[in-house]
Design a protein around this motif. Structure first.
Motif, short mmCIF file in Angstrom:
data_model
loop_
_atom_site.label_atom_id
_atom_site.label_comp_id
_atom_site.label_asym_id
_atom_site.label_seq_id
_atom_site.Cartn_x
_atom_site.Cartn_y
_atom_site.Cartn_z
N GLY A 132 0.64 -0.84 0.19
CA GLY A 132 -0.52 0.10 -0.10
C GLY A 132 0.76 1.38 0.52
N GLU A 133 0.00 2.51 0.18
CA GLU A 133 0.97 3.53 0.03
C GLU A 133 1.35 4.07 1.64
N ASP A 134 0.31 3.78 2.79
CA ASP A 134 0.44 4.16 4.08
C ASP A 134 1.71 4.20 4.80
N TYR A 135 2.56 5.39 4.21
CA TYR A 135 4.02 5.26 4.89
C TYR A 135 3.93 6.72 5.44
N THR A 136 5.65 6.64 5.77
CA THR A 136 5.70 8.87 6.05
C THR A 136 7.10 7.91 6.25
N SER A 137 7.78 8.93 4.94
CA SER A 137 9.56 8.34 5.10
C SER A 137 9.87 10.59 5.56
N VAL A 138 11.32 9.85 6.20
CA VAL A 138 11.96 10.97 6.41
C VAL A 138 13.30 10.96 5.90
N GLN A 139 14.04 11.65 5.31
CA GLN A 139 15.63 11.64 4.73
C GLN A 139 16.18 11.82 5.93
N VAL A 140 17.26 11.27 5.93
CA VAL A 140 18.04 11.21 7.46
C VAL A 140 19.92 11.33 7.00
N THR A 141 20.15 13.01 7.41
CA THR A 141 21.54 12.71 7.38
C THR A 141 22.42 12.54 8.61
N ILE A 142 23.48 11.63 8.59
CA ILE A 142 23.92 10.95 9.72
C ILE A 142 25.82 11.44 9.62
N THR A 143 25.71 12.41 10.27
CA THR A 143 27.77 12.20 9.79
C THR A 143 28.36 12.22 11.60
N ASN A 144 28.98 11.19 11.04
CA ASN A 144 30.80 10.74 12.03
C ASN A 144 31.30 12.15 12.45
N ASN A 145 31.52 12.26 13.22
CA ASN A 145 32.35 13.78 13.96
C ASN A 145 33.14 13.45 15.35
N SER A 146 33.13 11.96 15.08
CA SER A 146 34.05 11.44 16.23
C SER A 146 35.15 11.09 15.50
N LYS A 147 36.40 10.16 16.84
CA LYS A 147 37.94 10.21 16.26
C LYS A 147 37.55 8.48 15.71
N ASN A 148 36.33 7.84 16.56
CA ASN A 148 36.57 6.50 15.93
C ASN A 148 35.10 6.04 15.03
N ASP A 149 34.80 4.67 14.14
CA ASP A 149 34.40 4.36 13.11
C ASP A 149 32.97 4.29 14.14
N LEU A 150 31.31 4.63 12.82
CA LEU A 150 30.42 4.96 13.46
C LEU A 150 29.15 3.61 12.77
N ASP A 151 28.78 2.65 13.67
CA ASP A 151 28.41 2.00 12.79
C ASP A 151 26.94 2.28 12.73
N ILE A 152 25.61 2.51 11.05
CA ILE A 152 24.48 2.57 11.15
C ILE A 152 23.47 1.89 10.47
N ASN A 153 22.54 1.78 11.16
CA ASN A 153 21.65 0.67 10.90
C ASN A 153 19.96 1.23 10.15
N PRO A 154 19.91 1.63 10.02
CA PRO A 154 18.23 1.31 9.97
C PRO A 154 17.44 1.44 10.98
N LEU A 155 16.89 0.53 12.02
CA LEU A 155 16.90 -0.23 12.96
C LEU A 155 17.04 1.12 14.06
N TYR A 156 18.43 1.14 13.78
CA TYR A 156 19.19 2.74 15.07
C TYR A 156 18.37 3.62 14.95
N VAL A 157 17.09 4.00 14.30
CA VAL A 157 16.72 4.95 14.25
C VAL A 157 15.05 4.96 14.14
N THR A 158 14.59 5.85 15.14
CA THR A 158 13.43 6.01 15.23
C THR A 158 13.20 7.82 14.67
#
Length: 192
Positions: free
Chosen positions: A104-130
């Motif tokens: 169906g079409e009953d969904y809402t989308s949001v475009q997200v930009t995540i930036t890593n400003n730290s000194k370590n690698d950062l794991d990104i996963n869609p399940l980590y975003v609400t």
């Protein structure tokens, strides 16, 4: 003369109970002690973490140089301070792009930009975003329903990634929350 049969040994007598060793008790209390230690470490970790707003920069960054530099930082917009945070999240509403997995079409989308400003690698996963809507309801990511879904990647320091997070239903998105891992620190980004 009467004839008596000799009684066989053990008839009518109970054998002595086996001696119980202390090994079971020692092992039981040892395991209980280990579990108790893990619980104690967890409580201390939660207490040490506090409930600070993770979008604020550390106090040491603001108070590092007294004088005129401090006055300039106080007057600086919150967005500039947030850019110095280890992770920044920006978001904006976009049209839902239906994939073959969407029902169906009953969904809402949001475009997200995540930036890593730290000194370590950062794991990104869609399940980590609400997504949190204007009514305060939290929506988890519906995987595979939008063509531009946020990828699962590892960001090196200085890198960023952009993709959509899609929630089920039609709603007005207020902000998105990225959590570092499933139980790590959270960072919010307002939806524009």
């Amino acid at each position: 003369m009467s004839y008596q049969q000799p009684q066989q040994p053990g008839w009518g007598q109970q054998p002595p109970p086996p001696k119980k060793g202390k090994t079971g008790k020692i092992l039981g209390f040892g395991c209980l002690g280990i579990v108790g230690l893990f619980v104690l470490v967890g409580i201390v970790a939660v207490a040490a973490g506090g409930d600070e707003d993770s979008t604020k920069p550390p106090a040491a960054a603001v108070d590092a140089k007294p004088g005129k530099a401090e006055d300039a930082k106080v007057d600086a917009p919150r967005e500039e301070l947030a850019k110095k945070a280890p992770v920044t999240v920006t978001a904006r509403t976009v049209d839902f792009k239906k994939s073959i997995l969407a029902q169906g079409e009953d969904y809402t989308s949001v475009q997200v930009t995540i930036t890593n400003n730290s000194k370590n690698d950062l794991d990104i996963n869609p399940l980590y975003v609400t997504i949190t809507d204007t009514n305060g309801s939290k929506h988890t990511a519906e995987l595979g329903v939008d063509e531009d879904q946020l990828d699962t990647v590892s960001l090196a320091p200085g890198e960023n990634v952009t993709g959509t997070i899609t929630g089920k239903g039609k709603f007005d998105a207020k902000y998105v929350t990225y959590t570092d891992g499933l139980i790590g620190d959270s960072v919010r980004g307002n939806v524009s």
